[in-house]
Write an enzyme that holds these catalytic residues in place. Sequence first.
Site, mmCIF file in Angstrom:
data_model
loop_
_atom_site.group_PDB
_atom_site.id
_atom_site.type_symbol
_atom_site.label_atom_id
_atom_site.label_comp_id
_atom_site.label_asym_id
_atom_site.label_seq_id
_atom_site.Cartn_x
_atom_site.Cartn_y
_atom_site.Cartn_z
ATOM 1 N N ASP A 24 35.736 26.085 38.517
ATOM 2 C CA ASP A 24 36.157 27.479 38.334
ATOM 3 C C ASP A 24 36.878 27.655 36.994
ATOM 4 O OD1 ASP A 24 36.406 30.117 39.025
ATOM 5 O OD2 ASP A 24 38.147 29.826 40.318
ATOM 6 N N GLY A 27 35.016 31.909 33.168
ATOM 7 C CA GLY A 27 35.198 33.276 32.667
ATOM 8 C C GLY A 27 36.544 33.445 31.980
ATOM 9 N N ARG A 37 31.684 36.045 28.824
ATOM 10 C CA ARG A 37 31.763 35.129 29.973
ATOM 11 C C ARG A 37 30.692 34.041 29.926
ATOM 12 N NH1 ARG A 37 34.671 36.343 34.379
ATOM 13 N NH2 ARG A 37 33.191 35.234 35.691
ATOM 14 N N HIS A 41 30.421 29.649 30.615
ATOM 15 C CA HIS A 41 29.496 28.837 31.407
ATOM 16 C C HIS A 41 28.814 27.794 30.513
ATOM 17 C CE1 HIS A 41 30.362 31.443 34.670
ATOM 18 N NE2 HIS A 41 29.683 32.477 34.207
ATOM 19 N N TRP A 73 25.623 35.671 43.827
ATOM 20 C CA TRP A 73 24.531 36.629 43.579
ATOM 21 C C TRP A 73 25.072 38.043 43.413
ATOM 22 C CZ3 TRP A 73 20.244 34.491 42.096
ATOM 23 C CH2 TRP A 73 19.832 33.267 42.623
ATOM 24 N N ARG A 75 27.454 38.964 41.544
ATOM 25 C CA ARG A 75 27.996 39.217 40.193
ATOM 26 C C ARG A 75 27.052 40.138 39.426
ATOM 27 N NH1 ARG A 75 31.322 34.133 37.805
ATOM 28 N NH2 ARG A 75 32.574 33.862 39.668
ATOM 29 N N LEU A 135 24.527 6.996 40.283
ATOM 30 C CA LEU A 135 25.206 8.192 40.798
ATOM 31 C C LEU A 135 24.225 9.190 41.413
ATOM 32 C CD1 LEU A 135 27.883 9.954 40.827
ATOM 33 C CD2 LEU A 135 27.063 10.913 38.672
ATOM 34 N N ARG A 198 42.057 27.854 47.015
ATOM 35 C CA ARG A 198 41.164 28.165 48.143
ATOM 36 C C ARG A 198 39.871 27.363 48.046
ATOM 37 N NH1 ARG A 198 41.702 33.299 45.460
ATOM 38 N NH2 ARG A 198 40.085 33.506 43.892
ATOM 39 N N SER A 200 36.769 28.667 49.014
ATOM 40 C CA SER A 200 35.647 29.550 48.649
ATOM 41 C C SER A 200 34.312 29.151 49.283
ATOM 42 C CB SER A 200 35.494 29.621 47.127
ATOM 43 O OG SER A 200 36.674 30.077 46.535
HETATM 44 C C1 FPP Z 1 32.953 29.622 37.922
HETATM 45 O O1 FPP Z 1 33.710 30.167 36.879
HETATM 46 C C2 FPP Z 1 31.667 29.091 37.453
HETATM 47 C C3 FPP Z 1 30.432 29.473 37.905
HETATM 48 C C4 FPP Z 1 30.223 30.498 38.937
HETATM 49 C C5 FPP Z 1 29.199 28.909 37.346
HETATM 50 C C6 FPP Z 1 29.305 27.475 36.947
HETATM 51 C C7 FPP Z 1 28.019 27.053 36.384
HETATM 52 C C8 FPP Z 1 27.893 26.224 35.331
HETATM 53 C C9 FPP Z 1 29.005 25.569 34.591
HETATM 54 C C10 FPP Z 1 26.505 25.853 34.945
HETATM 55 C C11 FPP Z 1 26.238 24.560 35.646
HETATM 56 C C12 FPP Z 1 24.961 23.993 35.356
HETATM 57 C C13 FPP Z 1 24.605 22.755 35.793
HETATM 58 C C14 FPP Z 1 23.321 22.181 35.374
HETATM 59 C C15 FPP Z 1 25.460 21.969 36.696
HETATM 60 P P1 FPP Z 1 34.062 31.728 36.946
HETATM 61 O O2 FPP Z 1 32.981 32.455 36.215
HETATM 62 O O3 FPP Z 1 34.275 32.125 38.349
HETATM 63 O O4 FPP Z 1 35.405 31.777 36.148
HETATM 64 P P2 FPP Z 1 36.601 32.835 36.354
HETATM 65 O O5 FPP Z 1 37.168 32.569 37.719
HETATM 66 O O6 FPP Z 1 37.545 32.452 35.264
HETATM 67 O O7 FPP Z 1 36.029 34.196 36.180
#
Ligand code: FPP
Length: 250
Positions: A24, A27, A37, A41, A73, A75, A135, A198, A200
């Site tokens: 997490d 963003g 944002r 990622h 989904w 978002r 792994l 949490r 989630s």
């Molecule tokens: C949460 O941060 C992150 C996600 C919902 C997406 C995570 C996905 C990736 C890092 C890509 C992964 C790809 C592979 C191949 C494993 P958030 O957007 O909820 O952050 P925030 O809470 O600060 O808004």
Amino acid sequence: MNKDLREKVRELGDVPKHIAIIMDGNGRWAKMNSLPRAAGHKEGINSVREIVRVCGEIDVSFLTLYTFSSENWNRPETEVSAIMKLLFSTIRKEIDNLDKNNVRLTTIGNLNDLPKETRKNIKNGISQTRDNTGLNLILALSYGSRQELIRAIRRIGNRIESSQIKSDDITDDVLESELYSAGVPDPDLVIRTGGEYRLSNFLLWQAAYSELLITEKHWPEFRENELLNGIIDYQNRQRRFGQTDEQIKA
Ligand code: FPP
């Protein structure tokens, strides 16, 4: 590579066999750096690469990454599409490297929800790496723990309806055999980055006795040192599984 921390992890022994991570804070990291944002990622991928490498090197057997939840989904369309594109391109770019490093890719969640191309790409990655013995990287994709439990209960219901088992035969093992994670040991350590307290909808059944580690670091900032320090924290805890300190020591 941080030799001191690695040495400490080795000395303490009992490296978690299964680490599960709620990645997490992408963003917020992006916002802090005045970036969109999606850039958070994207930077998160660098953390994924590093954490996968380190876990392989220190002999963690299973690493589950909460990559996309059933609820994600909801978002904005643009963000969902940016994450799906990133997932597709990351698997395409990284799969040979994962394969070379003996990593086995698997998933939990409802892959049917994913765009066709992404799904195909992931299935190819799974089959390319299926014989690897290092792994096991488990991506939770369109995953929700409640949905997983409902699915498992339905499947058990079908087995009862077709007289394969009776309701009295339902045990932990029977339920576990119908989860997406069947055959994977429960996580020893669940890490959540981004500082929220949490779960989630992540591994609710499997994490019953997991040690929890919440860190303020956002996922893009969570790298080798943060992981090793988290493991050292875990190694210094006593896991009691409902028993007393005295019982464990005896
Ligand atoms: C949460 O941060 C992150 C996600 C919902 C997406 C995570 C996905 C990736 C890092 C890509 C992964 C790809 C592979 C191949 C494993 P958030 O957007 O909820 O952050 P925030 O809470 O600060 O808004």
